[in-house]
Design a protein around this motif. Structure first.
Motif, PDB file in Angstrom:
ATOM      1  N   ARG A  80      10.908 -28.246  -8.725  1.00 26.40           N
ATOM      2  CA  ARG A  80      12.008 -29.203  -8.593  1.00 26.40           C
ATOM      3  C   ARG A  80      11.637 -30.534  -9.230  1.00 26.40           C
ATOM      4  NH1 ARG A  80      13.719 -30.368  -2.726  1.00 26.40           N
ATOM      5  NH2 ARG A  80      13.994 -28.123  -2.767  1.00 26.40           N
ATOM      6  N   ALA A  81      10.422 -31.002  -8.959  1.00 19.84           N
ATOM      7  CA  ALA A  81       9.968 -32.271  -9.538  1.00 19.84           C
ATOM      8  C   ALA A  81       9.903 -32.173 -11.051  1.00 19.84           C
ATOM      9  CB  ALA A  81       8.604 -32.652  -8.951  1.00 19.84           C
ATOM     10  N   SER A  83      11.693 -30.204 -13.031  1.00 14.61           N
ATOM     11  CA  SER A  83      13.035 -30.129 -13.607  1.00 14.61           C
ATOM     12  C   SER A  83      13.766 -31.465 -13.557  1.00 14.61           C
ATOM     13  CB  SER A  83      13.857 -29.045 -12.909  1.00 14.61           C
ATOM     14  OG  SER A  83      14.150 -29.426 -11.580  1.00 14.61           O
ATOM     15  N   GLU A  84      13.417 -32.297 -12.600  1.00 12.49           N
ATOM     16  CA  GLU A  84      14.055 -33.615 -12.504  1.00 12.49           C
ATOM     17  C   GLU A  84      13.383 -34.644 -13.390  1.00 12.49           C
ATOM     18  OE1 GLU A  84      14.206 -34.588  -8.350  1.00 12.49           O
ATOM     19  OE2 GLU A  84      15.574 -32.946  -7.905  1.00 12.49           O
ATOM     20  N   ASN A  85      12.156 -34.397 -13.797  1.00 15.79           N
ATOM     21  CA  ASN A  85      11.390 -35.297 -14.669  1.00 15.79           C
ATOM     22  C   ASN A  85      10.809 -34.502 -15.836  1.00 15.79           C
ATOM     23  OD1 ASN A  85      11.645 -37.833 -13.576  1.00 15.79           O
ATOM     24  ND2 ASN A  85       9.931 -37.545 -12.161  1.00 15.79           N
TER      25      ASN A  85
END
Length: 86
Positions: A80-81, A83-85
């Motif tokens: 998740r981290a 894909s967000e960054n």
């Protein structure tokens, strides 16, 4: 009766280090003092120690499942981290 025939200090320390509770240590010592053939005493002591071993293996399996759950959550958070960054 050979009650004076207690396990040596190293064996007693090993039982404690293996996580044997006082009841198991007492049973082990009682077996040591029984008035029967040494081979039969050893067989009973082996059975007692395998009981403790099975307990430890069960605890390990529970811990492995807990680790697998934590690893899954960590992987999800890392993905998740990422894909967000990008």
């Amino acid at each position: 009766n050979r009650m004076g025939n207690m396990p040596d200090e190293r064996t007693m320390r090993n039982l404690k280090d293996a996580g044997c509770d006082s009841e198991m240590v007492r049973c082990y010592c009682e077996l040591e003092g029984q008035d029967k053939r040494r081979a039969l005493i050893c067989k009973d002591q082996i059975r007692l120690l395998y009981t403790r071993r099975k307990e430890i293996v069960g605890e390990l399996h529970e811990r492995e499942e807990e680790l697998a759950c934590l690893d899954y959550l960590l992987l999800q958070l890392k993905e998740r981290a990422k894909s967000e960054n990008p």
